[in-house]
Design a protein around this motif. Structure first.
Motif, short mmCIF file in Angstrom:
data_model
loop_
_atom_site.label_atom_id
_atom_site.label_comp_id
_atom_site.label_asym_id
_atom_site.label_seq_id
_atom_site.Cartn_x
_atom_site.Cartn_y
_atom_site.Cartn_z
N PHE A 253 0.85 -1.20 0.00
CA PHE A 253 0.00 0.00 0.00
C PHE A 253 0.88 1.25 0.00
CE2 PHE A 253 -3.76 -2.06 2.55
CZ PHE A 253 -4.07 -2.85 1.45
N ARG A 254 1.84 1.27 0.93
CA ARG A 254 2.69 2.46 1.11
C ARG A 254 3.50 2.77 -0.15
NH1 ARG A 254 7.89 3.30 1.78
NH2 ARG A 254 8.31 1.06 1.79
N ARG A 255 4.01 1.75 -0.80
CA ARG A 255 4.91 1.96 -1.94
C ARG A 255 4.19 2.32 -3.22
NH1 ARG A 255 7.35 -1.72 -4.04
NH2 ARG A 255 6.27 -3.54 -3.20
N THR A 256 2.97 1.78 -3.42
CA THR A 256 2.36 1.88 -4.74
C THR A 256 1.13 2.79 -4.83
OG1 THR A 256 0.94 -0.05 -4.40
CG2 THR A 256 3.15 -0.45 -5.25
N LEU A 257 0.50 3.12 -3.73
CA LEU A 257 -0.79 3.81 -3.82
C LEU A 257 -0.76 5.33 -3.65
CD1 LEU A 257 -3.12 1.34 -1.86
CD2 LEU A 257 -2.73 1.50 -4.33
N PRO A 258 0.22 5.94 -3.00
CA PRO A 258 0.14 7.38 -2.74
C PRO A 258 -0.06 8.23 -3.98
CG PRO A 258 1.88 6.41 -1.42
CD PRO A 258 1.42 5.35 -2.38
N GLU A 259 -0.94 9.22 -3.87
CA GLU A 259 -1.18 10.22 -4.90
C GLU A 259 -1.81 11.43 -4.22
OE1 GLU A 259 -3.77 7.81 -7.39
OE2 GLU A 259 -5.45 9.09 -6.85
N PRO A 260 -1.89 12.56 -4.91
CA PRO A 260 -2.44 13.77 -4.28
C PRO A 260 -3.86 13.55 -3.74
CG PRO A 260 -1.30 14.35 -6.28
CD PRO A 260 -1.34 12.85 -6.24
N ASN A 261 -4.11 14.08 -2.57
CA ASN A 261 -5.42 14.09 -1.91
C ASN A 261 -5.90 12.71 -1.46
OD1 ASN A 261 -5.98 16.96 -2.17
ND2 ASN A 261 -6.23 16.56 -4.37
N LEU A 262 -5.00 11.75 -1.42
CA LEU A 262 -5.34 10.40 -0.99
C LEU A 262 -4.49 10.02 0.22
CD1 LEU A 262 -6.82 7.64 -1.62
CD2 LEU A 262 -4.71 7.01 -2.83
N THR A 263 -5.14 9.52 1.28
CA THR A 263 -4.41 8.95 2.42
C THR A 263 -5.07 7.66 2.86
OG1 THR A 263 -5.68 10.29 3.99
CG2 THR A 263 -3.54 11.16 3.29
#
Length: 432
Positions: A253-263
């Protein structure tokens, strides 16, 4: 008279000079005259504990607000919600001339502070006041009352079609959600405009407009493995165990999912033989020894997204990670629990902020830029935003929400009441 009240009156005294039209001047004069009244109303509201699970307290605050709205010509009803484990909602309707925009005002009666909290009382501290729920959201309720009283005095309330929904479980929503938010959603479908009165966003001394809020959903990840002596971990017979599988998924999750306005936060987790999640969903327990491979593991967290599309895409990606590539000897299950939907930054929401900034210009107040939605939490406005143009964060200015020492700037009460009264007056005169 306390220094705090003197400060509030000093600001209120300047408001009439900002107003332009005759009705605006009357609104400002009324806000000035009633500043002390509304500080005292806020004190009385704050001093009644209305934690979400304190059903009698929430009901009592609802009755206090009923006493403010009924004399203004509102038909007030209490929607019982004990079937959902909560007290209920207060809905007040003012029938106008039917020619202008129908306006929905949203706030909530409950707070995060239950009776066992040591933080229970309203205290004035210079130009600030502290107290449980003082900004989130009893200050917002007071701004609504102050604005409507000023409109009545100016003669602009009479023709306005307004519905107020004050939920009694915003901080800890009752279940099922379909029942708990049924009446709010119906009110949103009735309205042409929705205004929400949680805390005013303020950064570096500048007031901000809230045209968007992110969603808030929960998720629970459970993994299982084969237990046995730790000397055989990673081997063909027992595999990796539940703890490593939980770690694999969370790290993916930590490595592949981050993007603006998403936590996607992990709030609590445990692994062992066994590891269990309590029925309340907030506590975990585990037992085990260093020489035993973990049989089970659990993690619970939240997911916040700016749009429905972003949330749906992220849920699908999380499910794919949990289902694919399981470590040898393990399995995983990811379950989502729906919560607050997103209030997306639509053109209609931004148009409302443009109209509010026209009010600001006429009152010689600074214009308000958009608040970064990643810096705001979820709120009840999200349940109506899919059906009606919505502007949020019209309550008092303050800080420390959800923590002991929660505070507000008392001078923001008359300021926000003036803004809202003029804004609602203008919206109520726009043709549908």
């Amino acid at each position: 008279m306390t220094h705090t009240l003197l400060a509030a009156f000093a600001l209120a005294a300047a408001l009439p000079a900002l107003a332009q039209s005759a009705s605006d001047r009357k609104i400002a004069a009324t806000v000035t005259a009633e500043t002390g009244r509304h500080v005292e109303l806020l004190e009385r509201l704050v001093n009644v504990n209305s934690g979400s699970l304190n059903l009698p307290g929430v009901t009592k605050v609802g009755e206090m607000v009923r006493a403010e709205l009924a004399p203004l010509g509102f038909q007030v009803e209490w929607i019982d919600m004990t079937a959902t484990g909560r007290a209920g909602h207060l809905i007040a309707t003012h029938t106008g001339n039917g020619r202008g925009k129908r306006i929905l005002l949203i706030a909530h009666l409950d707070t995060v502070f239950e009776p066992e909290s040591p933080f229970q009382k309203f205290v004035r501290e210079g130009e600030r006041a502290t107290g449980p729920g003082i900004g989130d959201d009893k200050g917002g309720i007071v701004v609504i009352v102050a604005a409507l009283r000023a409109m009545q005095a100016a003669g602009t309330l009479e023709g306005a079609d307004i519905k107020i929904v004050l939920t009694g479980d915003e901080e800890r929503t009752g279940a099922p959600l379909a029942i708990a938010r049924r009446d709010l959603i119906e009110a949103g479908r009735w309205a042409d405009v929705a205004l929400e009165y949680e805390n005013l966003a303020r950064e570096d001394g500048a007031d901000k407009g809230t045209v968007a809020r992110r969603s808030s959903a929960n998720w629970t990840l459970t993994t299982t493995g084969k237990t046995g002596h730790s000397s055989n971990v990673f081997g063909p017979g027992l595999g990796y165990g539940a703890a490593y599988e939980l770690a694999r998924i969370l790290d993916e999750f930590r490595r592949t999912l981050p993007e603006p306005n998403l936590t996607f936060n992990i709030g609590v987790m445990a692994a062992g033989t066994p590891a269990t999640l309590a029925e309340n969903g907030y506590q975990v327990s585990a037992g085990g020894k260093t020489n035993i491979i973990a049989e089970s593991a659990v993690a619970r967290g939240d997911l916040r997204a700016l749009t429905p599309e972003q949330e749906a895409k992220t849920r699908a990606a999380m499910q794919a990670i949990a289902a694919a590539g399981n470590l040898p000897g393990t399995s995983a299950r990811l379950v989502f629990q729906d919560g607050y939907p997103p209030m997306s930054p639509t053109a209609g929401n931004r148009a409302l902020l443009t109209k509010l900034n026209a009010v600001n210009r006429d009152l010689k107040l600074p214009e308000m830029a958009e608040m970064d939605p990643a810096r705001r939490g979820a709120a009840d406005s999200a349940f109506v935003a899919a059906d009606v143009d919505t502007l949020a964060g019209l309550g008092v200015a303050g800080g420390g929400a959800h923590a002991e020492g929660e505070w507000i700037d008392l001078p923001s009460i008359p300021l926000q009441a003036l803004r809202s009264a003029v804004f609602i007056t203008r919206l109520s005169k726009e043709k549908r």
